[in-house]
Design a protein around this motif. Sequence first.
Motif, PDB file in Angstrom:
ATOM      1  N   TYR A  76       0.792  -1.232   0.000  1.00 59.56           N
ATOM      2  CA  TYR A  76       0.000   0.000   0.000  1.00 59.56           C
ATOM      3  C   TYR A  76       0.827   1.288   0.000  1.00 59.56           C
ATOM      4  CZ  TYR A  76      -3.776  -3.233   0.901  1.00 59.56           C
ATOM      5  OH  TYR A  76      -4.673  -4.272   0.791  1.00 59.56           O
ATOM      6  N   VAL A  77       2.149   1.159  -0.019  1.00 59.11           N
ATOM      7  CA  VAL A  77       3.002   2.344  -0.177  1.00 59.11           C
ATOM      8  C   VAL A  77       3.912   2.177  -1.384  1.00 59.11           C
ATOM      9  CG1 VAL A  77       4.774   3.817   0.867  1.00 59.11           C
ATOM     10  CG2 VAL A  77       2.927   2.890   2.283  1.00 59.11           C
ATOM     11  N   TYR A  78       4.722   1.136  -1.369  1.00 59.10           N
ATOM     12  CA  TYR A  78       5.706   0.927  -2.431  1.00 59.10           C
ATOM     13  C   TYR A  78       5.050   0.716  -3.796  1.00 59.10           C
ATOM     14  CZ  TYR A  78       9.234  -1.536  -5.205  1.00 59.10           C
ATOM     15  OH  TYR A  78      10.082  -1.934  -6.216  1.00 59.10           O
ATOM     16  N   GLU A  79       4.112  -0.231  -3.891  1.00 63.55           N
ATOM     17  CA  GLU A  79       3.507  -0.544  -5.187  1.00 63.55           C
ATOM     18  C   GLU A  79       2.713   0.632  -5.764  1.00 63.55           C
ATOM     19  OE1 GLU A  79       1.400  -4.230  -4.897  1.00 63.55           O
ATOM     20  OE2 GLU A  79       3.197  -5.374  -4.351  1.00 63.55           O
ATOM     21  N   PRO A  80       1.922   1.377  -4.957  1.00 66.22           N
ATOM     22  CA  PRO A  80       1.261   2.568  -5.516  1.00 66.22           C
ATOM     23  C   PRO A  80       2.254   3.630  -6.002  1.00 66.22           C
ATOM     24  CG  PRO A  80       0.153   1.885  -3.518  1.00 66.22           C
ATOM     25  CD  PRO A  80       1.405   1.073  -3.614  1.00 66.22           C
ATOM     26  N   LEU A  81       3.404   3.758  -5.349  1.00 70.96           N
ATOM     27  CA  LEU A  81       4.420   4.705  -5.824  1.00 70.96           C
ATOM     28  C   LEU A  81       4.928   4.293  -7.205  1.00 70.96           C
ATOM     29  CD1 LEU A  81       6.593   5.404  -2.640  1.00 70.96           C
ATOM     30  CD2 LEU A  81       4.929   6.936  -3.711  1.00 70.96           C
ATOM     31  N   LEU A  82       5.200   3.000  -7.377  1.00 72.05           N
ATOM     32  CA  LEU A  82       5.644   2.524  -8.697  1.00 72.05           C
ATOM     33  C   LEU A  82       4.586   2.779  -9.757  1.00 72.05           C
ATOM     34  CD1 LEU A  82       7.367  -0.932  -7.991  1.00 72.05           C
ATOM     35  CD2 LEU A  82       8.447   1.281  -8.403  1.00 72.05           C
ATOM     36  N   GLU A  83       3.332   2.482  -9.405  1.00 74.36           N
ATOM     37  CA  GLU A  83       2.241   2.691 -10.360  1.00 74.36           C
ATOM     38  C   GLU A  83       2.088   4.160 -10.726  1.00 74.36           C
ATOM     39  OE1 GLU A  83      -1.107   0.999  -8.422  1.00 74.36           O
ATOM     40  OE2 GLU A  83      -0.407  -1.076  -8.620  1.00 74.36           O
ATOM     41  N   GLY A  84       2.490   5.040  -9.805  1.00 78.64           N
ATOM     42  CA  GLY A  84       2.406   6.476 -10.068  1.00 78.64           C
ATOM     43  C   GLY A  84       3.611   7.033 -10.792  1.00 78.64           C
ATOM     44  N   VAL A  86       6.937   6.705  -9.921  1.00 76.56           N
ATOM     45  CA  VAL A  86       8.131   6.974  -9.111  1.00 76.56           C
ATOM     46  C   VAL A  86       9.183   5.922  -9.438  1.00 76.56           C
ATOM     47  CG1 VAL A  86       9.057   7.142  -6.762  1.00 76.56           C
ATOM     48  CG2 VAL A  86       6.759   8.009  -7.276  1.00 76.56           C
ATOM     49  N   PRO A  87      10.438   6.333  -9.685  1.00 83.82           N
ATOM     50  CA  PRO A  87      11.487   5.353  -9.979  1.00 83.82           C
ATOM     51  C   PRO A  87      11.626   4.315  -8.863  1.00 83.82           C
ATOM     52  CG  PRO A  87      12.250   7.568 -10.454  1.00 83.82           C
ATOM     53  CD  PRO A  87      10.926   7.707  -9.767  1.00 83.82           C
ATOM     54  N   GLU A  88      11.984   3.090  -9.262  1.00 83.05           N
ATOM     55  CA  GLU A  88      12.013   1.980  -8.308  1.00 83.05           C
ATOM     56  C   GLU A  88      12.930   2.246  -7.123  1.00 83.05           C
ATOM     57  OE1 GLU A  88      12.972  -2.837  -8.183  1.00 83.05           O
ATOM     58  OE2 GLU A  88      12.912  -1.753 -10.098  1.00 83.05           O
ATOM     59  N   ALA A  89      14.138   2.748  -7.386  1.00 85.32           N
ATOM     60  CA  ALA A  89      15.089   2.982  -6.296  1.00 85.32           C
ATOM     61  C   ALA A  89      14.550   4.018  -5.315  1.00 85.32           C
ATOM     62  CB  ALA A  89      16.435   3.430  -6.862  1.00 85.32           C
ATOM     63  N   LEU A  90      13.930   5.063  -5.834  1.00 85.60           N
ATOM     64  CA  LEU A  90      13.375   6.105  -4.974  1.00 85.60           C
ATOM     65  C   LEU A  90      12.170   5.566  -4.195  1.00 85.60           C
ATOM     66  CD1 LEU A  90      13.401   9.031  -4.017  1.00 85.60           C
ATOM     67  CD2 LEU A  90      11.975   9.622  -6.006  1.00 85.60           C
ATOM     68  N   ALA A  91      11.318   4.779  -4.861  1.00 86.56           N
ATOM     69  CA  ALA A  91      10.153   4.204  -4.185  1.00 86.56           C
ATOM     70  C   ALA A  91      10.586   3.278  -3.050  1.00 86.56           C
ATOM     71  CB  ALA A  91       9.282   3.447  -5.185  1.00 86.56           C
ATOM     72  N   GLN A  92      11.631   2.472  -3.300  1.00 86.79           N
ATOM     73  CA  GLN A  92      12.135   1.596  -2.244  1.00 86.79           C
ATOM     74  C   GLN A  92      12.697   2.406  -1.079  1.00 86.79           C
ATOM     75  OE1 GLN A  92      14.999  -1.083  -3.944  1.00 86.79           O
ATOM     76  NE2 GLN A  92      13.451  -2.397  -4.888  1.00 86.79           N
ATOM     77  N   ALA A 111      22.888   0.099  13.898  1.00 86.23           N
ATOM     78  CA  ALA A 111      24.335   0.212  14.099  1.00 86.23           C
ATOM     79  C   ALA A 111      25.096  -0.465  12.960  1.00 86.23           C
ATOM     80  CB  ALA A 111      24.727  -0.395  15.432  1.00 86.23           C
ATOM     81  N   LYS A 112      24.521  -1.556  12.449  1.00 85.30           N
ATOM     82  CA  LYS A 112      25.173  -2.274  11.354  1.00 85.30           C
ATOM     83  C   LYS A 112      24.898  -1.626  10.002  1.00 85.30           C
ATOM     84  CE  LYS A 112      25.228  -6.906  13.400  1.00 85.30           C
ATOM     85  NZ  LYS A 112      24.764  -8.313  13.224  1.00 85.30           N
ATOM     86  N   GLY A 113      23.992  -0.660   9.999  1.00 83.50           N
ATOM     87  CA  GLY A 113      23.645  -0.018   8.743  1.00 83.50           C
ATOM     88  C   GLY A 113      22.822  -0.896   7.828  1.00 83.50           C
ATOM     89  N   GLU A 114      22.104  -1.869   8.406  1.00 81.26           N
ATOM     90  CA  GLU A 114      21.303  -2.771   7.592  1.00 81.26           C
ATOM     91  C   GLU A 114      20.109  -2.046   6.991  1.00 81.26           C
ATOM     92  OE1 GLU A 114      20.159  -6.039   9.979  1.00 81.26           O
ATOM     93  OE2 GLU A 114      22.202  -6.734  10.348  1.00 81.26           O
ATOM     94  N   GLU A 115      19.771  -2.411   5.774  1.00 76.41           N
ATOM     95  CA  GLU A 115      18.609  -1.833   5.132  1.00 76.41           C
ATOM     96  C   GLU A 115      17.334  -2.455   5.699  1.00 76.41           C
ATOM     97  OE1 GLU A 115      18.880  -2.296   0.921  1.00 76.41           O
ATOM     98  OE2 GLU A 115      19.894  -0.381   0.678  1.00 76.41           O
ATOM     99  N   VAL A 116      16.299  -1.642   5.807  1.00 78.87           N
ATOM    100  CA  VAL A 116      15.006  -2.140   6.262  1.00 78.87           C
ATOM    101  C   VAL A 116      14.305  -2.814   5.096  1.00 78.87           C
ATOM    102  CG1 VAL A 116      12.776  -1.517   7.237  1.00 78.87           C
ATOM    103  CG2 VAL A 116      14.841  -0.295   7.953  1.00 78.87           C
ATOM    104  N   PRO A 148      17.608   9.968  -3.462  1.00 76.28           N
ATOM    105  CA  PRO A 148      17.490   8.961  -2.393  1.00 76.28           C
ATOM    106  C   PRO A 148      18.424   9.222  -1.216  1.00 76.28           C
ATOM    107  CG  PRO A 148      17.510   7.893  -4.538  1.00 76.28           C
ATOM    108  CD  PRO A 148      17.843   9.345  -4.782  1.00 76.28           C
ATOM    109  N   LYS A 149      19.563   9.889  -1.446  1.00 77.46           N
ATOM    110  CA  LYS A 149      20.517  10.138  -0.369  1.00 77.46           C
ATOM    111  C   LYS A 149      19.991  11.158   0.643  1.00 77.46           C
ATOM    112  CE  LYS A 149      24.529   9.093  -3.268  1.00 77.46           C
ATOM    113  NZ  LYS A 149      25.796   9.609  -3.844  1.00 77.46           N
ATOM    114  N   LYS A 150      19.005  11.941   0.255  1.00 77.53           N
ATOM    115  CA  LYS A 150      18.479  12.981   1.139  1.00 77.53           C
ATOM    116  C   LYS A 150      17.150  12.583   1.790  1.00 77.53           C
ATOM    117  CE  LYS A 150      20.684  16.695  -1.509  1.00 77.53           C
ATOM    118  NZ  LYS A 150      20.468  17.963  -2.258  1.00 77.53           N
ATOM    119  N   LEU A 151      16.747  11.334   1.590  1.00 75.99           N
ATOM    120  CA  LEU A 151      15.438  10.908   2.079  1.00 75.99           C
ATOM    121  C   LEU A 151      15.354  10.892   3.595  1.00 75.99           C
ATOM    122  CD1 LEU A 151      14.407   7.998  -0.311  1.00 75.99           C
ATOM    123  CD2 LEU A 151      13.251  10.175   0.011  1.00 75.99           C
TER     124      LEU A 151
END
Length: 406
Positions: A76-84, A86-92, A111-116, A148-151
């Motif tokens: 309900y967030v990522y997929e609607p952004l793609l449909e609208g 929004v580039p995939e990397a930015l939507a993610q 702390a590990k810098g893991e992606e969500v 994406p770096k400023k998100l």
Amino acid sequence: MTQRFLQLHLLTSYPGALLNRDDAGFAKRLPFGGTVRTRISSQCLKRHWRTHDGEYSLKSLGVDMAVRSRLTFQRYVYEPLLEGGVPEALAQGITRELMAAVLGQSPKAKAKGEEVSLQSNQITVLGWPELDWLLAEARALAAEAPDPKKLSEAVKNRLGKEGKRNIEALAKAASGLDAAMFGRMVTSDILARGDAAIHVAHAFTVHEEQAESDYFSAVDDLLQEEEGQLGSGHINSTELTSGLYYTYLVVDLPLLVSNLEGCPRSDWESADRALAAQVIQNLIHVVATVSPGAKLGSTAPHAYAHLVMAEMGNAQPRTLANAFLRDVRTSSHAPDLLENAYRSLGQHLSELDEMYGRRLERKLSGIGPVEAIAHAVGIERTLPLTELAAWVAQEVQGAGRPLASI
């Protein structure tokens, strides 16, 4: 003063079923009063009541249920952004930042810098107003912060104190009808926690567990045609149980009205209680008629309650489970298990009233030898379930207010 608590007590019999299993596939059990009983968990009961689609379903009230899933942000967030567009990397990136901001990120992962991940670690319970708001924020971020770096900084700016106030304002109905009823536990600083207005105990048999191992085989039709073959393609065993279960639930009416209407709990009596009355009226029918749906095809575990007793008042709620602290038994002098259970329940109720005083108004629906309990309940006649549910709903709605047609 309007009565604050509704208590429901039910007795329901199930023959030859496996209603709720543990991790090993056996019936859930509970030691109580020196004997082991068969049990149905409150989580199991609530899920079947919540998802029931038939007559008197909670869904039929026209109030949105919450979305319960690990895939909510992806769907309900990522997929609607793609449909609208929004580039995939930015939507993610936007989806991950919103998830971290709204749901939180473990200090270890941070702390590990893991992606969500786009899937949450646990099931989230979110209402549609919250999801609409999150998607609107995501679209705004896509327009304001295409880099994406400023998100991360952009999300912090948008979801500061103002964002917290905005999403808290959407918390009416505790983010879904089911969350308003059964609560929502969150660890987020942004999402609003919803305390359960309906408390449900684990149901258990009033007697010692009754179980047997059911040996079965599945016949292979083609193999049976071969000469000398018996045709068995699968052999196994499963557990079957039978029992008369006691179920208990409490409705905190001020909290239910507060959760549904978004008003302070202290203002519940002056609030519109029409929806709360409809919820309770439907709930009574659902708890009396909707069974856990395990092993539907092989056991048909459909049963209606033998007894539904409603109590309304302002006294501290108390279970009547201790009526069955000593497991109910049959004998040549008292061969009827249901009648013996009624007598045990009636005797315990009379003793409680004698010790603490009767401070509750009661109504009863029942079948079988209900005279064994009617005197203790203090009633002259039992009611059809529709009349009992209507009485409770009118009490919730309030004197002088017309009850909505359901």
